[in-house]
Design an enzyme around this catalytic site. Structure first.
Site, PDB file in Angstrom:
ATOM      1  N   GLU A 180      33.365 -30.159   3.335  1.00 26.94           N
ATOM      2  CA  GLU A 180      34.632 -30.209   2.430  1.00 26.94           C
ATOM      3  C   GLU A 180      34.677 -31.575   1.921  1.00 26.94           C
ATOM      4  O   GLU A 180      34.975 -31.948   0.839  1.00 26.94           O
ATOM      5  CB  GLU A 180      36.065 -29.841   3.043  1.00 26.94           C
ATOM      6  CG  GLU A 180      36.158 -28.403   3.401  1.00 26.94           C
ATOM      7  CD  GLU A 180      35.447 -27.861   4.480  1.00 26.94           C
ATOM      8  OE1 GLU A 180      34.451 -28.566   5.080  1.00 26.94           O
ATOM      9  OE2 GLU A 180      35.825 -26.730   4.995  1.00 26.94           O
ATOM     10  N   GLU A 214      34.822 -22.122   9.500  1.00 27.69           N
ATOM     11  CA  GLU A 214      36.192 -22.070  10.037  1.00 27.69           C
ATOM     12  C   GLU A 214      36.469 -20.802  10.597  1.00 27.69           C
ATOM     13  O   GLU A 214      37.310 -20.600  11.410  1.00 27.69           O
ATOM     14  CB  GLU A 214      37.299 -22.614   9.033  1.00 27.69           C
ATOM     15  CG  GLU A 214      37.162 -24.223   8.939  1.00 27.69           C
ATOM     16  CD  GLU A 214      38.033 -24.674   7.753  1.00 27.69           C
ATOM     17  OE1 GLU A 214      37.829 -24.087   6.388  1.00 27.69           O
ATOM     18  OE2 GLU A 214      39.148 -25.368   8.006  1.00 27.69           O
TER      19      GLU A 214
HETATM   20  C1  3H9 Z   1      36.321 -24.969   1.845  1.00 21.79           C
HETATM   21  O1  3H9 Z   1      35.750 -23.956   2.453  1.00 21.79           O
HETATM   22  C2  3H9 Z   1      37.845 -25.176   1.979  1.00 21.79           C
HETATM   23  C3  3H9 Z   1      38.221 -24.852   3.326  1.00 21.79           C
HETATM   24  O2  3H9 Z   1      38.246 -25.529   4.245  1.00 21.79           O
HETATM   25  C4  3H9 Z   1      39.636 -24.521   3.190  1.00 21.79           C
HETATM   26  C5  3H9 Z   1      40.562 -23.599   2.570  1.00 21.79           C
HETATM   27  C6  3H9 Z   1      42.053 -23.437   2.086  1.00 21.79           C
HETATM   28  N1  3H9 Z   1      32.562 -20.995  -4.196  1.00 21.79           N
HETATM   29  O3  3H9 Z   1      24.126 -23.885  -4.568  1.00 21.79           O
HETATM   30  P1  3H9 Z   1      23.485 -22.907  -5.068  1.00 21.79           P
HETATM   31  C7  3H9 Z   1      27.833 -20.583  -6.113  1.00 21.79           C
HETATM   32  S1  3H9 Z   1      35.661 -25.872   0.511  1.00 21.79           S
HETATM   33  C8  3H9 Z   1      32.188 -20.574  -5.064  1.00 21.79           C
HETATM   34  O4  3H9 Z   1      22.832 -23.006  -6.554  1.00 21.79           O
HETATM   35  P2  3H9 Z   1      21.655 -22.660  -2.767  1.00 21.79           P
HETATM   36  C9  3H9 Z   1      27.196 -21.848  -6.968  1.00 21.79           C
HETATM   37  O5  3H9 Z   1      28.240 -22.261  -7.873  1.00 21.79           O
HETATM   38  C10 3H9 Z   1      34.064 -24.888   0.580  1.00 21.79           C
HETATM   39  N2  3H9 Z   1      30.804 -20.517  -5.449  1.00 21.79           N
HETATM   40  O6  3H9 Z   1      22.556 -22.207  -4.139  1.00 21.79           O
HETATM   41  C11 3H9 Z   1      26.018 -21.006  -7.468  1.00 21.79           C
HETATM   42  O7  3H9 Z   1      26.571 -20.453  -8.616  1.00 21.79           O
HETATM   43  P3  3H9 Z   1      25.806 -19.945  -9.925  1.00 21.79           P
HETATM   44  C12 3H9 Z   1      33.192 -25.451   1.293  1.00 21.79           C
HETATM   45  C13 3H9 Z   1      29.996 -21.023  -4.935  1.00 21.79           C
HETATM   46  O8  3H9 Z   1      21.138 -21.505  -2.168  1.00 21.79           O
HETATM   47  C14 3H9 Z   1      25.655 -20.134  -6.616  1.00 21.79           C
HETATM   48  O9  3H9 Z   1      26.996 -19.940  -5.760  1.00 21.79           O
HETATM   49  N3  3H9 Z   1      31.713 -24.953   1.251  1.00 21.79           N
HETATM   50  C15 3H9 Z   1      30.158 -21.648  -3.374  1.00 21.79           C
HETATM   51  O10 3H9 Z   1      20.859 -23.691  -3.357  1.00 21.79           O
HETATM   52  C16 3H9 Z   1      24.619 -20.382  -5.916  1.00 21.79           C
HETATM   53  O11 3H9 Z   1      24.536 -21.628  -5.223  1.00 21.79           O
HETATM   54  C17 3H9 Z   1      31.160 -25.507   0.610  1.00 21.79           C
HETATM   55  O12 3H9 Z   1      31.097 -26.829  -0.008  1.00 21.79           O
HETATM   56  C18 3H9 Z   1      31.728 -21.550  -3.130  1.00 21.79           C
HETATM   57  N4  3H9 Z   1      31.884 -22.010  -2.039  1.00 21.79           N
HETATM   58  O13 3H9 Z   1      22.738 -23.293  -1.978  1.00 21.79           O
HETATM   59  C19 3H9 Z   1      29.494 -25.160   0.454  1.00 21.79           C
HETATM   60  N5  3H9 Z   1      28.988 -22.072  -2.994  1.00 21.79           N
HETATM   61  O14 3H9 Z   1      24.406 -19.310  -9.566  1.00 21.79           O
HETATM   62  C20 3H9 Z   1      29.113 -25.172  -1.155  1.00 21.79           C
HETATM   63  C21 3H9 Z   1      27.899 -21.717  -3.846  1.00 21.79           C
HETATM   64  O15 3H9 Z   1      26.549 -19.247 -10.980  1.00 21.79           O
HETATM   65  N6  3H9 Z   1      27.981 -24.484  -1.400  1.00 21.79           N
HETATM   66  N7  3H9 Z   1      28.628 -21.223  -4.861  1.00 21.79           N
HETATM   67  O16 3H9 Z   1      25.298 -21.482 -10.561  1.00 21.79           O
HETATM   68  C22 3H9 Z   1      26.617 -24.970  -0.943  1.00 21.79           C
HETATM   69  O17 3H9 Z   1      26.340 -25.888  -0.309  1.00 21.79           O
HETATM   70  C23 3H9 Z   1      25.452 -24.065  -1.485  1.00 21.79           C
HETATM   71  O18 3H9 Z   1      25.833 -23.381  -2.775  1.00 21.79           O
HETATM   72  C24 3H9 Z   1      24.944 -23.132  -0.381  1.00 21.79           C
HETATM   73  C25 3H9 Z   1      23.709 -22.310  -1.065  1.00 21.79           C
HETATM   74  C26 3H9 Z   1      24.112 -24.147   0.718  1.00 21.79           C
HETATM   75  C27 3H9 Z   1      25.859 -22.251   0.198  1.00 21.79           C
END
Ligand code: 3H9
Length: 700
Positions: free
Chosen positions: A124, A104
């Protein structure tokens, strides 16, 4: 505290650099830093602004750890409006995974440049949310309604190439993104490019039938999920309302989604899945064994599927079968599965060939002499498995990991036949193994820490979600399933029908009803297992008499064309069979069971609370490391609806006192054999606490 955001003018470009590991989530500190930098840039000597992130990715989204806490300014939607309102043009440089609020941010920027390996998306929905920082309004203005609906409803990221086709990315580069992005911004400035605000575009309208069609498909593609229709409302608004009004609707529905228990459940699953990868007592720094070559014993459905999982991730696999015929059959199944993947468009012909070439067959154990890990996947006969492990002990090189894919057997007993029990571990795959995400990793008493650590990281490399289980009959998943299936059979004999029981559970959200699952697994499997047991060991005859009677009539389930249902040989479509009702009524009469109607609510509570009760015992015994691990097992391995958060989260959400009261009611009606509350359940209710809070105290 130093800010994760820095700002510097380079070659007249105001470069905003964000460094917030691990995934550059848009935390409060990042938002503050971005706001400060964009405000500075409005009045300094810069001619344009570039936003880029260091580390593995551009912003992967809002910081999910902040959800559920009081929001702190600056809020992301307002910040993105401010970025878009910038009088100097703003370029976003994307790499890694620009997701959610991250993407975004890119949409609110005026131009976008991306590394060719980058992916962008609005995931999301997987958290039960909709994009809440303008994504539902800006994306349709750039990519059109149909593509936006697809991206937001599935949450699946797209490649930079596809994003460019959709007009979401202006330039793609293959290396040195920062340098290329500064040059691109410079080029835009030099060519007199104007500030280009996405909010000022108009989303092309589409016929109402597009939305109607999507809405009517939601019942199937997003069964039970509340957020999907809100997403459609927002995207529709993008083509009908002014941008600010669309944003208002998006905010309203975002807040509604955030308060929805489905989102709480899905956020819990997000963290539970990542927690599950961490093994208590084994440091992340523990050195891992090097895995290059994989051996698999048994070329049946399971062994073949496991071989494919490894080959798909680039591992060389040696598949062992007992003789040439069995080996040919095994390799033919692998061949057929790859052909199917090509046909369904999941794999290109070239990729399938590459994977297939990685799998070689042999009938000699000597071929396993140089493998780094071997996984035994023969049928469930503990003596056979022990024989195999004794042979492996002789042929495998020192340090090779010896894994068993057993679903039930005692991994300690299997390890004990080797002179290296520290190298032995359970790797319980789920069928079909090349598709199902779950892997139960069974830690036996003597399994070495580095073996466990290696297998957990190997699981991630072959794209499985791994959960550690201690040794017990059936481990986490199948041990809990026993009570679930028992109650399904009891409901059947007491008055239910296959259709009513399946419908109750399916409508509640399970991927498949329990009676259909039994047909899929094969009724002969349980039948054969019971033949070796005494009457006492078999347990309550009411819980197995119907399937055994069906087996006696040759109805083995889907594979024989008939089980609890009858199956079309071509389409596998199931239909009800009055002959089955006759069997049910006959067995009920024989056992003196008076059949009567059973409400769907009761079916659901009996099946789900049987899971919950056993899950609490498993937790109490330390078989599962944490409640979230049990939830991950059920969501990824047993078709439990993710939006209900798994059995442990569900029990907390319902309220443990309610669960206990219902279990006590069942004990009164059906007896203590099946319905004695788990001691941990009684304890938590007495202490007026939740499973999750108890786990925080006891696991940390
Ligand atoms: C949003 O954006 C709402 C908005 O539209 C509106 C707002 C007003 N936040 O998955 P991994 C941590 S909703 C905090 O093992 P990979 C995860 O917990 C969000 N922490 O790595 C982990 O911590 P730990 C929309 C996050 O390489 C570490 O990072 N976005 C977040 O396999 C490594 O993660 C999503 O839904 C986060 N957003 O995959 C994306 N993301 O090491 C969610 C990750 O302590 N994330 N962490 O266990 C993913 O899909 C995957 O993490 C990503 C990396 C592909 C990025």
């Amino acid at each position: 505290m130093t800010s994760p955001v820095s700002y510097k003018i380079v070659d007249e470009i105001g470069v905003i650099t964000v460094d917030n590991p691990p995934v550059n989530a848009l935390s409060q500190a990042v938002r503050q830093g971005l706001q400060d930098a964009i405000r500075t840039a409005q009045s300094d000597a810069s001619k344009a602004v570039l936003i880029h992130c260091v580390g593995r990715t551009f912003f992967a989204g809002a910081d999910i750890t902040e959800f559920g806490k009081p929001a702190v300014e600056p809020f992301l939607p307002e910040l993105l409006n401010e970025i878009e309102d910038s009088t100097k043009l703003v370029v976003a440089a994307l790499h890694g995974t620009a997701l959610g609020g991250g993407f975004e941010t890119a949409l609110a920027s005026h131009y976008r440049i991306a590394l060719d390996s980058a992916k962008v998306g609005l995931p999301e929905v997987k958290l039960g949310l909709l994009p809440g920082a303008g994504g539902t309004q800006r994306l349709p203005r750039l990519a059109g309604i149909p593509a936006s609906l697809e991206m937001i409803l599935t949450g699946t990221p797209i490649t930079a190439g596809r994003a460019s086709e959709l007009g979401l990315v202006d330039r793609i580069v293959s290396s040195d993104l920062r340098k290329a992005a500064i040059e691109y911004t410079r080029e835009l400035v030099d060519s007199g490019a104007l500030v280009r605000r996405t909010s000022e575009l108009t989303a092309a309208t589409v016929d109402d039938s597009v939305f109607d069609e999507i809405r009517s498909g939601l019942a199937k593609r997003a069964r039970g999920q509340t957020v999907s229709s809100r997403i459609v409302d927002c995207v529709k608004a993008a083509s009908e309302l002014a941008f600010t009004d669309g944003l208002k609707l998006e905010r309203e529905l975002f807040v509604e989604s955030m308060r929805d228990p489905q989102s709480t459940a899905l956020q819990h699953m997000f963290f539970a899945e990542r927690e599950a990868a961490k093994v208590l007592g084994v440091s992340r720094e523990t050195a891992h064994r090097d895995i290059q070559k994989v051996g698999i014993i048994g070329g049946g459905t399971m062994g073949g599927g496991i071989a494919m999982s490894f080959a798909n991730a680039g591992y060389a696999v040696t598949l062992i079968e007992i003789n040439d015929d069995a080996l040919d059959r095994g390799l033919a199944i692998v061949e057929k599965n790859y052909a199917g993947s090509v046909k369904r468009g999941k794999l290109s012909e070239a990729a399938a060939n590459k994977c297939r070439d990685l799998i070689i067959g042999s009938t000699e154990y000597a071929a396993l002499a140089d493998v780094d890990i071997v996984i035994e996947a023969v049928f469930e006969d503990v003596e056979l498995k022990k024989d195999i492990f004794a042979r492996l002990d002789k042929v495998c090189k020192p340090g090779a990991i010896l894994a068993t894919n057993t679903s039930y057997q005692d991994v300690n007993a299997i390890a004990a036949v080797t002179a290296r029990p520290e190298d032995v571990i359970g790797m319980h795959f789920f069928s079909p193994a090349h598709i199902m995400k779950l892997l139960e990793v069974v830690r036996a008493d003597k399994t070495a820490d580095d073996v466990l650590g290696t297998v957990m990281s190997l699981a991630k490399r072959i794209r499985k979600v791994a959960v550690v289980s201690g040794v017990c009959y059936g481990f986490i998943g199948n041990r809990m399933l026993a009570g679930y299936f028992r109650e399904a059979q009891l409901c059947l004999i007491e008055g239910g029908l296959p259709e009513s029981i399946d419908a109750a559970m399916y409508d509640w959200g399970m991927a498949m009803g329990p009676i259909s699952v039994a047909d899929l697994a094969g009724l002969d499997v349980g039948y054969k297992a019971r033949q070796g047991l005494s009457e006492e060991e078999r347990g309550d005859p009411r819980s197995y008499r119907i399937p055994d009677a069906l087996v006696a009539e040759g109805r083995l389930g889907q594979k024989s064309g008939a089980g609890f249902y009858t199956y079309d040989p071509m389409t596998r479509k199931k239909t009800s069979d009055p002959a089955v009702l006759e069997v049910i009524e006959r067995e009920a009469r024989d056992l003196g069971v008076e059949r009567g109607a059973i409400e769907a609510d009761e079916i659901i509570d009996r099946l789900i609370y049987a899971l919950v009760n056993e899950g609490l015992r498993i937790l109490d015994e330390g078989i599962a490391q944490r409640p979230g691990d049990i939830d991950v097992v059920y969501v990824y391995g047993y078709g439990f609806p993710a939006w209900r958060g798994g059995p442990m989260h569900y029990a907390d959400a319902v309220g443990l006192d309610t669960v206990l009261a219902r279990i006590n009611e069942f004990r009164g009606r059906f007896g203590a054999d099946n319905w004695t509350p788990a001691p941990l359940l009684e304890k938590l209710v007495a202490e007026n606490t939740t499973i999750v809070d108890w786990a925080k105290r006891s696991v940390g």
